[in-house]
Design an enzyme around this catalytic site. Structure first.
Site, short mmCIF file in Angstrom:
data_model
loop_
_atom_site.label_atom_id
_atom_site.label_comp_id
_atom_site.label_asym_id
_atom_site.label_seq_id
_atom_site.Cartn_x
_atom_site.Cartn_y
_atom_site.Cartn_z
N LYS A 35 0.85 -1.19 0.00
CA LYS A 35 0.00 0.00 0.00
C LYS A 35 0.88 1.24 0.00
O LYS A 35 1.65 1.47 0.92
CB LYS A 35 -0.93 0.04 1.21
CG LYS A 35 -1.88 1.24 1.19
CD LYS A 35 -2.32 1.64 2.57
CE LYS A 35 -2.97 3.01 2.59
NZ LYS A 35 -2.10 4.12 2.14
N GLY A 43 5.79 4.55 9.43
CA GLY A 43 4.97 5.75 9.53
C GLY A 43 4.99 6.31 10.93
O GLY A 43 5.94 6.10 11.70
N SER A 44 3.93 7.01 11.27
CA SER A 44 3.88 7.70 12.56
C SER A 44 3.59 6.73 13.69
O SER A 44 3.02 5.65 13.50
CB SER A 44 2.78 8.77 12.53
OG SER A 44 1.49 8.16 12.52
N GLY A 58 1.02 3.65 13.82
CA GLY A 58 1.66 2.38 14.16
C GLY A 58 0.97 1.68 15.31
O GLY A 58 0.81 0.45 15.32
N GLU A 115 8.39 0.52 11.85
CA GLU A 115 9.48 1.49 11.78
C GLU A 115 8.84 2.85 11.97
O GLU A 115 8.14 3.34 11.10
CB GLU A 115 10.19 1.37 10.43
CG GLU A 115 11.63 1.90 10.46
CD GLU A 115 11.72 3.39 10.24
OE1 GLU A 115 11.79 4.11 11.26
OE2 GLU A 115 11.74 3.82 9.09
N CYS A 156 12.40 10.35 9.68
CA CYS A 156 12.37 9.79 11.03
C CYS A 156 13.75 9.84 11.66
O CYS A 156 13.89 9.86 12.88
CB CYS A 156 11.86 8.34 11.01
SG CYS A 156 12.82 7.24 9.95
N GLU A 163 8.47 14.77 17.82
CA GLU A 163 8.94 14.67 16.44
C GLU A 163 8.16 15.67 15.60
O GLU A 163 6.95 15.53 15.42
CB GLU A 163 8.75 13.25 15.89
CG GLU A 163 9.29 13.10 14.48
CD GLU A 163 9.11 11.70 13.92
OE1 GLU A 163 10.07 11.16 13.35
OE2 GLU A 163 8.00 11.15 14.06
#
Length: 465
Positions: free
Chosen positions: A164, A216-217, A221, A238, A272, A369
């Site tokens: 995706k 992703g975030s 996640g 990740e 990231c 972040e």
């Protein structure tokens, strides 16, 4: 083997896609056909020799290389990356497929390796087998790169996949469908779906997929992990980072500025791995800040298609608005940037590269972040203080050390809670080394042999002799 380099801004310069296609399913079940195709294709693909799978991976590397210039321009247009960054992305994806083609070539030969046991009456052997059809969900900040990091090891291991893409940056990754068709990849092995949250939710919830690998975030996640926990399916995550760069008193300050700018303002800070917390020895902090501020304020921000552009726009409107809000809140809290802190006049998702000094350690700019070009700076008194400040975060993805003292850098690298530590270096990532972090930065590792292991299950065969 090529490696990814988060390069600093330069001083003084400025078909039939049935088996790998766009999503054509009904809105309520946007991934239904692709998931079923992956499950149906898995038995034959997993039994195909690893050498044959390696040939397909090599074809992906060659196909990306043949489309290099087109993909570079597509990355520039879809993501806003300056040319030198888009070039690195393509090189990274090619290197990843080449590495896992090498890994796949010898995979069958490693199957059945003897495992010593303390009884001569038994023999034990080890197999590492593909776990099944898997879902891969990738973000918008590094299209082609994050997908290559997942897709290449999954295919090498013998898994079939449903990939995706991000709804914001799907275009470059759709090229995988064309390459799959050209190389004769069996139907159902690679399946690509596009779409927003609904597509991701359907993918994660489907029981035909035996694992999901997500980048992703942390917020999303956590949702992915929660959904998979309902059927106790494995997950790799990740996620984010709030990473430090530590500059000691004996550092070369010009080199340190290179590393700081490269680690923070590459991809407009949308990484990231962005080293968004600068920790410097108080003895050299004023001199370092003076050099850094001059360098950052001179960075050329503009369209990736303008000559000399060193930092492009943020990729999406939602991210642009989030970073805008961070800067507005900082002003309300009395924080004044040394440089930057504003959006660029004339429209577009442009935010000036921004540096804040002496940010309180409980402030959002120090702890959250941001995923934008916002650097927070603090001083430290000694090595212990530097390590304490560096580790005082919910994350543990990467760190950078700047000092010529090898004993010190060895000592500090061992003490830092981070999955990757660079010493006197830009952010260089080799396919042979692992990628991933500690604490809230994720679960599992990508790249290297660890990336391949993430898509295999361990089987031991013990027999009496």
């Amino acid at each position: 083997m090529a490696a990814r380099r988060h390069r600093p801004a330069r001083r003084g310069q400025p078909l039939d896609r049935r088996h790998a296609g766009r999503d054509r399913a009904r809105p309520r079940q946007p991934c239904r056909g692709r998931r079923a195709a992956a499950a149906s294709a898995f038995p034959a693909w997993s039994r195909l020799s690893s050498r044959k799978r390696a040939e397909h991976l090599a074809a992906f590397a060659a196909g990306l290389g043949a489309r290099r210039e087109t993909l570079i321009e597509l990355q520039m247009a879809n993501n806003g990356k300056p040319r030198f960054e888009a070039e690195l992305d393509i090189s990274d994806a090619i290197a990843t497929f080449e590495y896992y083609a090498e890994q796949a070539t010898g995979l069958d030969a490693r199957q059945g390796a003897d495992v010593p046991v303390p009884d001569d009456g038994f023999r034990a052997r080890l197999r590492q087998e593909p776990i099944g059809p898997v879902g891969l969900i990738v973000p918008w900040n590094f299209p082609l790169v994050t997908s290559a990091w997942k897709l290449a090891p999954a295919l090498a291991a013998g898994c079939t996949v449903v990939l995706k893409t991000s709804e914001f940056t799907p275009f470059a990754e759709l090229v995988y469908a064309d390459i799959a068709a050209e190389s004769g990849l069996p139907a159902g092995v690679l399946n690509i779906v596009t779409g927003a949250a609904e597509a991701g939710e359907a993918l994660v919830a489907n029981r035909l997929l035996r694992k999901v690998s997500f980048t992703g975030s942390n917020r999303v996640g956590a949702l992915v992990m929660r959904s998979l926990s309902e059927r106790t399916a494995p997950v790799s995550l990740e996620l984010g980072g709030k990473s430090p760069i530590l500059v000691f008193a004996d550092a070369d300050l010009d080199a340190a500025v290179d590393f700081i700018v490269g680690g923070m303002f590459t991809n407009a800070g949308q990484m990231c791995s962005a080293t968004s917390r600068l920790l410097a020895d108080k003895a050299i902090l004023p001199a370092l800040v003076e050099k850094l501020t001059a360098r950052v304020s001179a960075l050329k921000v503009g369209s990736p298609f303008e000559d000399g552009t060193e930092m492009g726009p943020l990729t999406t409107r939602p991210q642009f608005e989030r970073v805008q809000q961070v800067l507005n809140d900082a002003g309300k809290d009395g924080l004044m940037p040394l440089t930057g802190g504003r959006t660029r006049d004339g429209g577009g998702f442009f935010i000036e590269p921004t540096v804040y000094l002496d940010v309180p350690d409980d402030h959002a700019i120090w702890r959250r972040e941001i995923f934008g070009p916002v650097l927070a700076v603090r001083g430290f008194s000694d090595e212990d203080d530097a390590v304490r400040l560096a580790n005082d975060t919910d994350y543990g993805l990467v760190a950078t050390l700047v000092s010529p003292d090898k004993e010190r850098t060895d000592r500090v690298a061992a003490a830092l809670e981070a999955g990757m530590v660079w010493v006197n270096s830009q952010q260089v990532i080799f396919p042979q080394t692992s990628w991933g972090g500690f604490k809230a930065s994720g679960i599992g590792r990508e790249l290297g042999p660890w990336g391949l292991s993430a898509f295999t299950g361990v089987k031991h065969i013990v027999e009496a002799v």
